[in-house]
Design a protein around this motif. Structure first.
Motif, mmCIF file in Angstrom:
data_model
loop_
_atom_site.group_PDB
_atom_site.id
_atom_site.type_symbol
_atom_site.label_atom_id
_atom_site.label_comp_id
_atom_site.label_asym_id
_atom_site.label_seq_id
_atom_site.Cartn_x
_atom_site.Cartn_y
_atom_site.Cartn_z
ATOM 1 N N VAL A 1 0.858 -1.184 0.000
ATOM 2 C CA VAL A 1 0.000 0.000 0.000
ATOM 3 C C VAL A 1 0.898 1.239 0.000
ATOM 4 O O VAL A 1 1.818 1.349 0.812
ATOM 5 C CB VAL A 1 -0.929 0.008 1.230
ATOM 6 C CG1 VAL A 1 -1.775 1.266 1.258
ATOM 7 C CG2 VAL A 1 -1.816 -1.233 1.234
ATOM 8 N N VAL A 2 0.615 2.162 -0.908
ATOM 9 C CA VAL A 2 1.426 3.374 -1.071
ATOM 10 C C VAL A 2 0.526 4.584 -0.930
ATOM 11 O O VAL A 2 -0.610 4.603 -1.435
ATOM 12 C CB VAL A 2 2.109 3.389 -2.455
ATOM 13 C CG1 VAL A 2 2.918 4.673 -2.638
ATOM 14 C CG2 VAL A 2 2.995 2.173 -2.637
ATOM 15 N N THR A 3 1.025 5.620 -0.248
ATOM 16 C CA THR A 3 0.290 6.886 -0.149
ATOM 17 C C THR A 3 1.262 8.034 -0.383
ATOM 18 O O THR A 3 2.450 7.926 -0.037
ATOM 19 C CB THR A 3 -0.386 7.031 1.226
ATOM 20 O OG1 THR A 3 -1.310 8.131 1.196
ATOM 21 C CG2 THR A 3 0.612 7.262 2.347
ATOM 22 N N ASP B 1 -0.803 -3.688 10.224
ATOM 23 C CA ASP B 1 -1.371 -4.730 11.089
ATOM 24 C C ASP B 1 -1.905 -5.893 10.262
ATOM 25 O O ASP B 1 -1.851 -7.058 10.686
ATOM 26 C CB ASP B 1 -2.514 -4.162 11.940
ATOM 27 C CG ASP B 1 -2.035 -3.238 13.048
ATOM 28 O OD1 ASP B 1 -0.813 -3.192 13.299
ATOM 29 O OD2 ASP B 1 -2.889 -2.566 13.655
ATOM 30 N N LEU B 2 -2.454 -5.588 9.082
ATOM 31 C CA LEU B 2 -3.045 -6.612 8.221
ATOM 32 C C LEU B 2 -2.012 -7.298 7.332
ATOM 33 O O LEU B 2 -2.371 -8.130 6.486
ATOM 34 C CB LEU B 2 -4.136 -5.981 7.353
ATOM 35 C CG LEU B 2 -5.385 -5.491 8.114
ATOM 36 C CD1 LEU B 2 -6.285 -4.671 7.201
ATOM 37 C CD2 LEU B 2 -6.151 -6.678 8.695
ATOM 38 N N GLY B 3 -0.739 -6.944 7.508
ATOM 39 C CA GLY B 3 0.321 -7.636 6.788
ATOM 40 C C GLY B 3 0.758 -7.008 5.487
ATOM 41 O O GLY B 3 1.531 -7.614 4.733
ATOM 42 N N HIS B 4 0.309 -5.802 5.209
ATOM 43 C CA HIS B 4 0.693 -5.132 3.968
ATOM 44 C C HIS B 4 1.948 -4.289 4.182
ATOM 45 O O HIS B 4 2.089 -3.630 5.210
ATOM 46 C CB HIS B 4 -0.440 -4.234 3.471
ATOM 47 C CG HIS B 4 -1.712 -4.961 3.188
ATOM 48 N ND1 HIS B 4 -1.911 -5.659 2.022
ATOM 49 C CD2 HIS B 4 -2.846 -5.117 3.927
ATOM 50 C CE1 HIS B 4 -3.110 -6.225 2.043
ATOM 51 N NE2 HIS B 4 -3.702 -5.904 3.184
ATOM 52 N N GLY B 5 2.825 -4.305 3.197
ATOM 53 C CA GLY B 5 3.901 -3.346 3.208
ATOM 54 C C GLY B 5 3.334 -1.962 2.979
ATOM 55 O O GLY B 5 2.446 -1.782 2.130
#
Length: 365
Positions: free
Chosen positions: A255-257, A279-283
């Motif tokens: 996930v990128v912002t 928390d959900l395991g995403h980079g």
């Protein structure tokens, strides 16, 4: 230098408060920003006296002199946060301390006085206590709170005001988008910028939103619901929507912002999602995102989901991105799995259905 006294608010009952039946009819279908509770909070600041006279009073018009500084120089800031009814009847606010701290940063940028976070929390708690019956229950229902501060001094000289008013109003809220949670369409603004380096983009002030109204109108004319802004210098880097931060989900699940640049609002929901996605395991990465990456990534499948977030809309999937000469669509008309999981994790905490592992919820009553 004046010192701020310990917070203690007086209360004046609204003798014209809505009846139980009138309130129930409003809460059955509140919409967003359409109705307001029976009371509001007020306090004033002066150079000599500091913050004084905190009070909850009947909701009603504010009396302003035509020469009030805010009407001429737009010296004002505001916040937005929500209170949620939990199953046991208690009412909780989501990260109100962070809103209070951000109000302080916004006020400093607009040369307004700092409101102590303790007073900010006290004002919220006092208003919710007065209007507890206005907090709706049920999915997608909350009490939206709007604290705001403005230059109320009667003076036409260009300088920071010596008299300032702080207020909080509250509005029962349903879903932000009347059509429910579904992908929104975005128009890319190529002629206008929301903010520039050194400007007020990182502050939550009305002028930023006013500057976005014309591009928003342009978006409507092109069949889109929201507008996306690029940086003012290169017109290359994605910043945010008119009132929401953006996230991009890549094909590897990361996930990128867009990174904070001084012209992007430091969203509290944005910050919370950084934590929840991890928390959900995403980079999770905060970095510059070019408009070419958004357009090309969706077209190639490298970007699998796009979503926006903010206090009012919570988490909203983004589908179509349109611009002069083309468009891409990051959805098939529904919310993607990563967006849905992040949204669910956030709202479950807010409504008390999941463990508050990060200590984000503050009990109000």
């Amino acid at each position: 230098m004046t010192t701020t006294p310990e917070f203690s608010a007086s209360f004046t009952q609204n003798e014209a408060a809505r009846t139980d039946q009138e309130r129930a009819a409003i809460l059955a279908d509140p919409g967003f920003g359409n109705h307001f509770t029976d009371h509001m909070f007020l306090s004033e600041w002066t150079v000599d006296g500091g913050w004084a006279d905190p009070r909850v009073v009947p909701y009603g018009p504010l009396q302003l002199d035509p020469a009030a500084a805010v009407l001429h120089y737009a010296q004002e800031v505001f916040e937005g946060l929500k209170a949620y009814a939990h199953a046991d009847g208690s009412v909780w606010a989501f990260r109100p301390e962070a809103n209070g701290a951000r109000l302080g940063r916004s006020a400093a940028r607009l040369a307004l006085p700092e409101l102590p976070v303790e007073w900010f929390l006290g004002s919220i708690r006092a208003l919710i206590a007065a209007d507890r019956d206005w907090v709706p229950s049920g999915e997608e229902r909350s009490l939206y709170l709007r604290p705001f501060m403005f230059a109320s001094e009667v003076f036409l000289g260009v300088r920071p005001a010596h008299h300032v008013t702080y207020s909080v109003i509250a509005s029962p809220a349903g879903a932000y988008f009347s059509g429910g949670v579904k992908p929104v369409s975005i128009w890319l603004s190529e002629n206008y910028a929301r903010a520039a380096a050194g400007g007020t983009g990182a502050a939550k002030c009305g002028g930023n939103y006013a500057a976005g109204l014309l591009p928003q109108q342009e978006a409507f004319e092109h069949g889109c619901e929201q507008v996306a802004f690029l940086d003012a210098a290169e017109h290359r880097w994605v910043e945010e929507l008119g009132g929401m931060n953006l996230y991009f989900v890549r094909s590897d699940g990361s996930v990128v912002t867009p990174e904070l640049s001084g012209s992007i609002l430091e969203g509290i929901t944005r910050d919370s999602i950084l934590t929840l996605a991890a928390d959900l395991g995403h980079g999770v990465t905060e970095r510059k995102v070019s408009i070419d990456e958004w357009q090309g990534g969706v077209a190639s499948g490298e970007i699998t989901e796009v979503f926006a977030c903010g206090t009012a809309a919570v988490v909203t999937p983004v589908g179509r991105l349109a611009w002069n000469g083309g468009e891409v669509d990051a959805s098939n008309g529904e919310m993607g799995p990563v967006t849905a999981a992040i949204r669910s994790a956030l709202v479950d905490i807010q409504y008390g259905r999941a463990e508050d592992r990060h200590g984000w919820m503050t009990r109000m009553v």
